[in-house]
Design a protein around this motif. Structure first.
Motif, PDB file in Angstrom:
ATOM      1  N   GLY A 176       0.766  -1.236   0.000  1.00  0.00           N
ATOM      2  CA  GLY A 176       0.000   0.000   0.000  1.00  0.00           C
ATOM      3  C   GLY A 176       0.793   1.278   0.000  1.00  0.00           C
ATOM      4  N   ALA A 177       2.133   1.205   0.043  1.00  0.00           N
ATOM      5  CA  ALA A 177       2.944   2.418   0.072  1.00  0.00           C
ATOM      6  C   ALA A 177       2.932   3.109  -1.288  1.00  0.00           C
ATOM      7  CB  ALA A 177       4.386   2.090   0.459  1.00  0.00           C
ATOM      8  N   ALA A 178       2.978   4.440  -1.262  1.00  0.00           N
ATOM      9  CA  ALA A 178       3.184   5.221  -2.480  1.00  0.00           C
ATOM     10  C   ALA A 178       4.680   5.291  -2.752  1.00  0.00           C
ATOM     11  CB  ALA A 178       2.616   6.620  -2.307  1.00  0.00           C
ATOM     12  N   ILE A 179       5.074   5.092  -3.998  1.00  0.00           N
ATOM     13  CA  ILE A 179       6.484   5.139  -4.399  1.00  0.00           C
ATOM     14  C   ILE A 179       6.647   6.296  -5.382  1.00  0.00           C
ATOM     15  CG2 ILE A 179       8.441   3.880  -5.346  1.00  0.00           C
ATOM     16  CD1 ILE A 179       7.288   2.577  -2.847  1.00  0.00           C
ATOM     17  N   LEU A 180       7.422   7.299  -4.995  1.00  0.00           N
ATOM     18  CA  LEU A 180       7.587   8.501  -5.803  1.00  0.00           C
ATOM     19  C   LEU A 180       9.052   8.633  -6.187  1.00  0.00           C
ATOM     20  CD1 LEU A 180       5.425  10.705  -3.465  1.00  0.00           C
ATOM     21  CD2 LEU A 180       4.679   9.719  -5.623  1.00  0.00           C
ATOM     22  N   THR A 181       9.352   8.499  -7.476  1.00  0.00           N
ATOM     23  CA  THR A 181      10.721   8.626  -7.957  1.00  0.00           C
ATOM     24  C   THR A 181      10.863   9.918  -8.754  1.00  0.00           C
ATOM     25  OG1 THR A 181      10.230   7.326  -9.943  1.00  0.00           O
ATOM     26  CG2 THR A 181      11.049   6.132  -8.015  1.00  0.00           C
ATOM     27  N   HIS A 182      12.132  10.340  -8.955  1.00  0.00           N
ATOM     28  CA  HIS A 182      12.408  11.622  -9.621  1.00  0.00           C
ATOM     29  C   HIS A 182      11.594  12.741  -8.975  1.00  0.00           C
ATOM     30  CE1 HIS A 182      14.855   9.738 -12.728  1.00  0.00           C
ATOM     31  NE2 HIS A 182      13.961   8.777 -12.727  1.00  0.00           N
ATOM     32  N   CYS A 183      11.576  12.696  -7.651  1.00  0.00           N
ATOM     33  CA  CYS A 183      10.796  13.662  -6.879  1.00  0.00           C
ATOM     34  C   CYS A 183      11.602  14.027  -5.638  1.00  0.00           C
ATOM     35  CB  CYS A 183       9.448  13.064  -6.482  1.00  0.00           C
ATOM     36  SG  CYS A 183       8.392  14.195  -5.528  1.00  0.00           S
ATOM     37  N   ALA A 184      12.205  15.197  -5.647  1.00  0.00           N
ATOM     38  CA  ALA A 184      13.035  15.627  -4.518  1.00  0.00           C
ATOM     39  C   ALA A 184      12.187  16.246  -3.419  1.00  0.00           C
ATOM     40  CB  ALA A 184      14.083  16.633  -4.987  1.00  0.00           C
ATOM     41  N   VAL A 185      12.542  15.954  -2.187  1.00  0.00           N
ATOM     42  CA  VAL A 185      11.954  16.654  -1.042  1.00  0.00           C
ATOM     43  C   VAL A 185      12.754  17.929  -0.824  1.00  0.00           C
ATOM     44  CG1 VAL A 185      11.471  16.570   1.428  1.00  0.00           C
ATOM     45  CG2 VAL A 185      11.123  14.526   0.021  1.00  0.00           C
ATOM     46  N   ARG A 186      12.052  19.066  -0.797  1.00  0.00           N
ATOM     47  CA  ARG A 186      12.727  20.347  -0.644  1.00  0.00           C
ATOM     48  C   ARG A 186      12.839  20.780   0.814  1.00  0.00           C
ATOM     49  NH1 ARG A 186      10.009  23.757  -5.716  1.00  0.00           N
ATOM     50  NH2 ARG A 186      11.338  22.829  -7.343  1.00  0.00           N
ATOM     51  N   GLY A 187      11.862  20.403   1.616  1.00  0.00           N
ATOM     52  CA  GLY A 187      11.893  20.820   3.013  1.00  0.00           C
ATOM     53  C   GLY A 187      10.862  20.082   3.835  1.00  0.00           C
ATOM     54  N   ILE A 188      10.911  20.298   5.126  1.00  0.00           N
ATOM     55  CA  ILE A 188       9.981  19.685   6.073  1.00  0.00           C
ATOM     56  C   ILE A 188       9.138  20.779   6.702  1.00  0.00           C
ATOM     57  CG2 ILE A 188       9.804  18.436   8.259  1.00  0.00           C
ATOM     58  CD1 ILE A 188      12.220  16.826   7.462  1.00  0.00           C
ATOM     59  N   GLU A 189       7.853  20.557   6.712  1.00  0.00           N
ATOM     60  CA  GLU A 189       6.904  21.503   7.297  1.00  0.00           C
ATOM     61  C   GLU A 189       6.648  21.130   8.752  1.00  0.00           C
ATOM     62  OE1 GLU A 189       2.994  22.995   5.256  1.00  0.00           O
ATOM     63  OE2 GLU A 189       2.517  21.238   6.483  1.00  0.00           O
ATOM     64  N   TRP A 319      18.280  26.959   0.996  1.00  0.00           N
ATOM     65  CA  TRP A 319      17.315  27.195  -0.072  1.00  0.00           C
ATOM     66  C   TRP A 319      15.922  27.300   0.541  1.00  0.00           C
ATOM     67  CZ3 TRP A 319      20.253  22.835   0.557  1.00  0.00           C
ATOM     68  CH2 TRP A 319      19.590  21.703   1.053  1.00  0.00           C
ATOM     69  N   ALA A 320      15.018  27.899  -0.191  1.00  0.00           N
ATOM     70  CA  ALA A 320      13.625  28.016   0.226  1.00  0.00           C
ATOM     71  C   ALA A 320      12.829  26.819  -0.286  1.00  0.00           C
ATOM     72  CB  ALA A 320      13.030  29.317  -0.307  1.00  0.00           C
ATOM     73  N   ASP A 321      11.673  26.582   0.328  1.00  0.00           N
ATOM     74  CA  ASP A 321      10.861  25.434  -0.055  1.00  0.00           C
ATOM     75  C   ASP A 321      10.293  25.550  -1.464  1.00  0.00           C
ATOM     76  OD1 ASP A 321      11.330  24.289   2.389  1.00  0.00           O
ATOM     77  OD2 ASP A 321       9.391  24.809   3.262  1.00  0.00           O
ATOM     78  N   ASP A 322      10.267  26.764  -2.005  1.00  0.00           N
ATOM     79  CA  ASP A 322       9.746  26.929  -3.363  1.00  0.00           C
ATOM     80  C   ASP A 322      10.859  27.093  -4.401  1.00  0.00           C
ATOM     81  OD1 ASP A 322      10.634  29.410  -2.621  1.00  0.00           O
ATOM     82  OD2 ASP A 322       8.793  30.487  -3.155  1.00  0.00           O
ATOM     83  N   ALA A 323      12.104  26.813  -3.990  1.00  0.00           N
ATOM     84  CA  ALA A 323      13.251  26.962  -4.886  1.00  0.00           C
ATOM     85  C   ALA A 323      13.747  25.599  -5.356  1.00  0.00           C
ATOM     86  CB  ALA A 323      14.383  27.702  -4.178  1.00  0.00           C
ATOM     87  N   ILE A 324      14.373  25.587  -6.530  1.00  0.00           N
ATOM     88  CA  ILE A 324      15.023  24.367  -7.010  1.00  0.00           C
ATOM     89  C   ILE A 324      16.204  24.041  -6.094  1.00  0.00           C
ATOM     90  CG2 ILE A 324      16.328  23.340  -8.913  1.00  0.00           C
ATOM     91  CD1 ILE A 324      14.628  24.977 -10.814  1.00  0.00           C
ATOM     92  N   THR A 325      16.314  22.797  -5.680  1.00  0.00           N
ATOM     93  CA  THR A 325      17.306  22.384  -4.692  1.00  0.00           C
ATOM     94  C   THR A 325      18.477  21.670  -5.355  1.00  0.00           C
ATOM     95  OG1 THR A 325      16.307  20.212  -4.377  1.00  0.00           O
ATOM     96  CG2 THR A 325      15.418  22.038  -3.035  1.00  0.00           C
ATOM     97  N   PRO A 326      19.573  21.468  -4.605  1.00  0.00           N
ATOM     98  CA  PRO A 326      20.689  20.674  -5.149  1.00  0.00           C
ATOM     99  C   PRO A 326      20.284  19.255  -5.533  1.00  0.00           C
ATOM    100  CG  PRO A 326      21.377  21.892  -3.201  1.00  0.00           C
ATOM    101  CD  PRO A 326      19.903  22.057  -3.295  1.00  0.00           C
ATOM    102  N   PHE A 327      19.232  18.734  -4.897  1.00  0.00           N
ATOM    103  CA  PHE A 327      18.811  17.356  -5.157  1.00  0.00           C
ATOM    104  C   PHE A 327      18.112  17.227  -6.510  1.00  0.00           C
ATOM    105  CE2 PHE A 327      18.033  18.634  -0.681  1.00  0.00           C
ATOM    106  CZ  PHE A 327      19.240  18.185  -0.175  1.00  0.00           C
ATOM    107  N   GLU A 328      17.633  18.353  -7.034  1.00  0.00           N
ATOM    108  CA  GLU A 328      17.036  18.353  -8.368  1.00  0.00           C
ATOM    109  C   GLU A 328      18.084  18.602  -9.442  1.00  0.00           C
ATOM    110  OE1 GLU A 328      13.269  20.906  -7.890  1.00  0.00           O
ATOM    111  OE2 GLU A 328      14.165  20.705  -5.883  1.00  0.00           O
ATOM    112  N   ARG A 329      19.153  19.279  -9.084  1.00  0.00           N
ATOM    113  CA  ARG A 329      20.222  19.554 -10.043  1.00  0.00           C
ATOM    114  C   ARG A 329      21.126  18.336 -10.241  1.00  0.00           C
ATOM    115  NH1 ARG A 329      19.953  24.909 -11.096  1.00  0.00           N
ATOM    116  NH2 ARG A 329      19.044  26.266  -9.488  1.00  0.00           N
TER     117      ARG A 329
END
Length: 437
Positions: A176-189, A319-329
């Motif tokens: 039942g887990a969701a698996i999300l690839t090519h999806c970087a986490v930018r921050g924690i709320e 970086w801000a939560d709405d900015a492109i992160t190093p994990f996306e680059r």
């Protein structure tokens, strides 16, 4: 250059809310997601690149209890027990086989190490058997092993890095887990000072807890949250051969190389005891905290100047939560293999096992290992941020420990009874050591 990894396609849609978010699709993260989903928790496993794309597919594939730090033995014992059950529970083969692991010694220092490991094995009830030169000759017929002694754990074994993390991810999805690839986490709320969600490049997911299993990226991610994780990057290199008949049936480590039989009939080979610590800006920031470990392992570790220095200089640390992160680059760390070290390893293997004169090299690759000052992982809460549990810094031991380490992290995140005492893995041990110094 990248090793083959079984493909796991990511889900197209983000869940609005789950109980637990796991950041990182390596062996630790997938194990955490699988265990939590198996227990009935709503889980999202989020990976910036591909499942098993970094060190979880680039390691040697050894599954061992022998030769661990004393703090890791209970975790290694539990992990081996879990490896035994995984294929049946997952419905997918991880490549795990109990084929035995042998270490040999021919110097005084190596003999001392074997004696120490033998004592630890006896203490924890692990059946480690001392091998004489005659025993080694029987175990490795036709080999030239100039060893004074060996140590065998018959029940330790191996698994396939190309299969293991993907199998765990597929098993988590089936639960039942969701698996999300090519999806970087930018921050924690946060809300009221505790975790309430994560912000990804594709949107927000509400959650009650987060497990960070980000490997070599963990220090950078945590730094943006104001959490100081002492972690450096070590560069390793590995090769695999095409199928070859007549080679060793056990995984073997000596002073020159490590070798492991593969399911495909080939061998995974690397230079042992020649890891390269990347010189980066963090090397200077963290030098006082790593100085003792570097001195103690100066024969096994060396500094290397490579692309890591430039990457460290130009990579943003905030970086801000709405900015492109190093994990996306940079979705996947994929360093060049170190050809000289691999050539040395191959020559040593050929001297030991003449059959490898006919071996054909199928592939070579590099990888980045996340290392802590004491070479013991961090598995436990980030006290500055309730609801965040860390599972990182495995220092080259993460693959074998992965199933139990992931489960332990998920247990801590969900409030379950931990399968081993987590106290030795708390991050605050570094603060205590620094204060004492």
């Amino acid at each position: 250059m990248r090793p083959f990894v079984e493909t796991v396609e990511g889900d197209e849609t983000l869940p609005r809310a789950v109980d637990l978010v796991v950041i990182g699709g390596g062996i630790i993260g997938t194990a955490a997601a699988f265990w939590a989903a198996e227990q009935g928790h709503r889980v999202a496993l989020i990976e910036k690149g591909r499942i098993g794309g970094e060190q979880s597919s680039r390691n040697w594939g050894w599954v061992r209890r022998m030769g661990r730090d004393v703090a890791e033995y209970p975790l290694g014992i539990e992990s081996l027990r879990i490896w035994d059950t995984l294929a049946q529970r997952l419905g997918h083969d991880t490549g795990f086989r109990r084929t035995g692991i042998v270490y040999t010694a021919h110097t005084d220092a190596e003999m001392t190490w074997i004696e120490s490991v033998s004592r630890d094995a006896d203490r924890f009830g692990i059946g480690a058997r001392r091998l004489s030169p005659a025993d080694l000759a029987e175990r490795f017929p036709g080999a030239s092993l100039p060893a004074r002694a060996g140590l065998l754990t018959e029940d330790d074994g191996r698994a396939e890095p190309a299969l293991a993390a993907p199998a765990l991810a597929k098993g988590a999805r089936a639960k039942g887990a969701a698996i999300l690839t090519h999806c970087a986490v930018r921050g924690i709320e946060t809300a009221a000072g505790a975790v309430s969600g994560v912000i990804t490049e594709r949107g927000r997911i509400g959650c009650k807890a987060v497990v960070l299993a980000g490997g070599a990226w963990s220090r950078l991610f945590l730094g943006n949250l104001g959490v100081d994780l002492p972690q450096l990057r070590v560069r390793g290199s590995v090769l695999r051969t095409k199928p070859l008949a007549g080679g060793p049936v056990h995984a073997l480590g000596n002073g020159e190389f490590g070798i492991r039989p593969r399911l495909d009939g080939g061998y995974t080979i690397s230079r042992r005891g020649r890891a390269k610590v990347q010189i980066t800006p963090d090397s200077f920031r963290l030098l006082p905290r790593f100085a003792k470990g570097l001195r103690e392992h100066r024969g096994e570790l060396a500094l290397t100047l490579d692309q890591g220095l430039w990457d460290g200089l130009v990579t943003p640390r905030r970086w801000a939560d709405d900015a492109i992160t190093p994990f996306e680059r940079c979705r996947v760390l994929d360093p060049e293999p170190q050809e000289r070290l691999l050539a040395e390893a191959m020559r040593a293997v050929t001297r030991t096992f003449p059959v490898f004169r006919d071996a054909e090299i199928a592939q070579k690759w590099g990888g980045i290992i996340d290392v802590t000052p004491d070479a013991v992982p961090v598995i436990g809460p980030a006290d500055q941020l309730p609801g965040l549990v860390l599972a990182t810094g495995f220092s080259g031991h993460g693959f074998g420990l992965g199933p139990a380490a992931g489960q332990l992290a998920a247990e801590l995140a969900t409030g379950a009874t931990p399968l081993v005492d987590p106290a030795p893995f708390r991050m605050d041990r570094f603060s205590t050591a620094r204060a004492a110094a």
